[in-house]
Design a protein around this motif. Structure first.
Motif, short mmCIF file in Angstrom:
data_model
loop_
_atom_site.label_atom_id
_atom_site.label_comp_id
_atom_site.label_asym_id
_atom_site.label_seq_id
_atom_site.Cartn_x
_atom_site.Cartn_y
_atom_site.Cartn_z
N ILE A 149 7.85 1.00 -27.12
CA ILE A 149 7.61 2.29 -26.47
C ILE A 149 6.14 2.65 -26.67
CG2 ILE A 149 8.17 4.76 -26.45
CD1 ILE A 149 10.99 3.98 -27.50
N VAL A 150 5.44 2.90 -25.56
CA VAL A 150 4.04 3.34 -25.62
C VAL A 150 4.06 4.84 -25.34
CG1 VAL A 150 1.73 3.12 -24.64
CG2 VAL A 150 3.19 1.09 -24.85
N LEU A 151 3.58 5.61 -26.31
CA LEU A 151 3.82 7.05 -26.30
C LEU A 151 2.52 7.82 -26.46
CD1 LEU A 151 6.05 9.26 -26.48
CD2 LEU A 151 6.20 8.77 -28.93
N ASP A 152 2.16 8.56 -25.44
CA ASP A 152 1.00 9.45 -25.53
C ASP A 152 1.37 10.61 -26.47
OD1 ASP A 152 -1.52 10.46 -24.91
OD2 ASP A 152 -0.73 11.67 -23.25
N ILE A 153 0.36 11.22 -27.09
CA ILE A 153 0.66 12.32 -28.02
C ILE A 153 0.65 13.67 -27.31
CG2 ILE A 153 -0.15 13.60 -30.03
CD1 ILE A 153 -1.01 10.89 -31.21
N MET A 154 -0.42 13.96 -26.57
CA MET A 154 -0.49 15.25 -25.89
C MET A 154 0.28 15.16 -24.58
SD MET A 154 -2.24 17.07 -27.94
CE MET A 154 -2.87 18.48 -27.03
N LEU A 155 1.47 15.73 -24.53
CA LEU A 155 2.35 15.63 -23.37
C LEU A 155 2.93 17.01 -23.05
CD1 LEU A 155 4.51 12.57 -24.53
CD2 LEU A 155 3.00 12.55 -22.51
N PRO A 156 3.26 17.26 -21.78
CA PRO A 156 4.03 18.46 -21.45
C PRO A 156 5.40 18.36 -22.11
CG PRO A 156 3.23 17.35 -19.46
CD PRO A 156 2.99 16.42 -20.60
N GLY A 157 5.98 19.48 -22.48
CA GLY A 157 7.28 19.45 -23.17
C GLY A 157 7.06 19.00 -24.59
N LYS A 158 7.99 18.22 -25.11
CA LYS A 158 7.83 17.72 -26.48
C LYS A 158 6.57 16.85 -26.56
CE LYS A 158 12.67 17.19 -28.03
NZ LYS A 158 13.03 18.51 -27.70
N ASN A 159 5.81 16.98 -27.66
CA ASN A 159 4.66 16.10 -27.80
C ASN A 159 5.09 14.75 -28.40
OD1 ASN A 159 4.60 16.16 -30.66
ND2 ASN A 159 3.44 18.10 -30.62
N GLY A 160 4.15 13.82 -28.43
CA GLY A 160 4.47 12.46 -28.87
C GLY A 160 5.01 12.39 -30.29
N TYR A 161 4.46 13.22 -31.18
CA TYR A 161 4.96 13.22 -32.56
C TYR A 161 6.44 13.62 -32.59
CZ TYR A 161 -0.06 13.60 -33.72
OH TYR A 161 -1.41 13.41 -33.81
N GLU A 162 6.74 14.68 -31.83
CA GLU A 162 8.13 15.18 -31.81
C GLU A 162 9.08 14.15 -31.21
OE1 GLU A 162 7.43 19.96 -31.28
OE2 GLU A 162 7.07 18.69 -29.53
N VAL A 163 8.63 13.52 -30.13
CA VAL A 163 9.47 12.50 -29.48
C VAL A 163 9.74 11.36 -30.47
CG1 VAL A 163 9.57 10.74 -27.67
CG2 VAL A 163 8.68 13.02 -27.14
N CYS A 164 8.68 10.92 -31.14
CA CYS A 164 8.83 9.79 -32.06
C CYS A 164 9.75 10.16 -33.23
CB CYS A 164 7.45 9.37 -32.57
SG CYS A 164 7.49 7.79 -33.41
N ARG A 165 9.55 11.32 -33.78
CA ARG A 165 10.39 11.76 -34.91
C ARG A 165 11.86 11.82 -34.49
NH1 ARG A 165 7.62 16.58 -36.02
NH2 ARG A 165 5.71 15.47 -36.56
N GLU A 166 12.09 12.35 -33.28
CA GLU A 166 13.47 12.48 -32.79
C GLU A 166 14.10 11.10 -32.56
OE1 GLU A 166 15.07 15.25 -32.79
OE2 GLU A 166 16.91 14.45 -31.88
N LEU A 167 13.32 10.18 -32.01
CA LEU A 167 13.83 8.81 -31.81
C LEU A 167 14.23 8.21 -33.15
CD1 LEU A 167 11.23 7.40 -29.24
CD2 LEU A 167 13.66 7.82 -28.79
N ARG A 168 13.37 8.37 -34.15
CA ARG A 168 13.67 7.80 -35.48
C ARG A 168 14.88 8.49 -36.11
NH1 ARG A 168 11.35 3.77 -33.52
NH2 ARG A 168 9.23 3.26 -34.15
#
Ligand code: CA
Length: 226
Positions: A48-67
């Motif tokens: 998964i290639v994940l930008d950090i500054m994103l509309p909605g959840k940011n990349g950190y939040e997305v990554c934490r949730e996936l984990r």
């Protein structure tokens, strides 16, 4: 290899999708964090290639949730800022690597290859099974002395088989990792590509490396790893 790309800069997204597809990756995309999380939770990705500054959840939040949801797919973060705090936050949210924008496409490819090797028993950039050798940088194969020219899908299929020697891979699993959502094929398309591949790597040899496991799928036989 199937990859999820979460990036909201449309120009960069399109450029990366085109480049990655040319390099044999099957790519799904999302342009915001919430969609990215949805895709990441519901489909089988190799990276998964994940930008950090994103509309909605940011990349950190997305990554934490996936984990938190036990998705262990390697995550490569794209960051516009390069401070120690950014990098620490990214890695501590569960990312495996990060790349600072702007980056060279070549470096992205090298980091994707490195992430693919991480869980592989073969740490070299060339994969070897008996006299079959696959160069993951030039994406060319050799069997013995013969150089084998592969299409992007044939390459992706052979790489997948070679990274999982002696494992029986179902047609569904193969399809899931070789095609994106939009191009998802009928499962008999996998048989077609296996046939193409056999013609190139097995037909002229007494020792076959690809084995059909009836009713289940396909297996690349490596006696040295058994
Ligand atoms: Ca962004």
């Amino acid at each position: 290899m199937r990859l999820l790309l979460v990036e909201d800069e449309k120009k960069l997204l399109n450029f990366l999708v085109q480049g990655l597809q040319e390099q044999h990756y099957a790519v799904d995309t999302a342009d915001n964090g919430d969609d990215g999380l949805h895709w990441g939770l519901n489909f089988a990705y190799d990276v998964i290639v994940l930008d950090i500054m994103l509309p909605g959840k940011n990349g950190y939040e997305v990554c934490r949730e996936l984990r938190n949801q036990r998705i262990i797919t390697p995550v490569l973060m794209l960051t516009a800022r390069d401070t120690v705090d950014d990098r620490v936050l990214g890695l501590d949210s569960g990312a495996d690597d990060y790349l600072v924008k702007p980056f060279a496409f070549r470096e992205l490819l090298a980091r994707l290859r490195a992430l693919a090797r991480r869980d592989s028993y073969q740490k070299s950039t060339t994969l070897t099974v008996r006299d079959l050798v696959l160069d993951t940088i030039s994406r060319t194969a050799r069997r013995g002395e013969a150089v084998i020219d592969l299409s992007t899908k044939e390459y992706a299929l052979l790489e997948m088989l070679m990274r999982h020697p002696n494992q029986v891979l179902s047609r569904a699993t193969i399809a899931e990792h070789l095609w994106n959502y939009q191009d998802a094929p009928d499962s008999n398309v996998v048989d077609v590509y296996i046939r193409y591949l056999r013609k190139k790597i097995d037909d002229d040899h007494d020792e076959k490396v690809i084995r059909t496991v009836r009713g289940t799928g396909y297996q690349l036989v490596d006696p040295d790893q058994a």
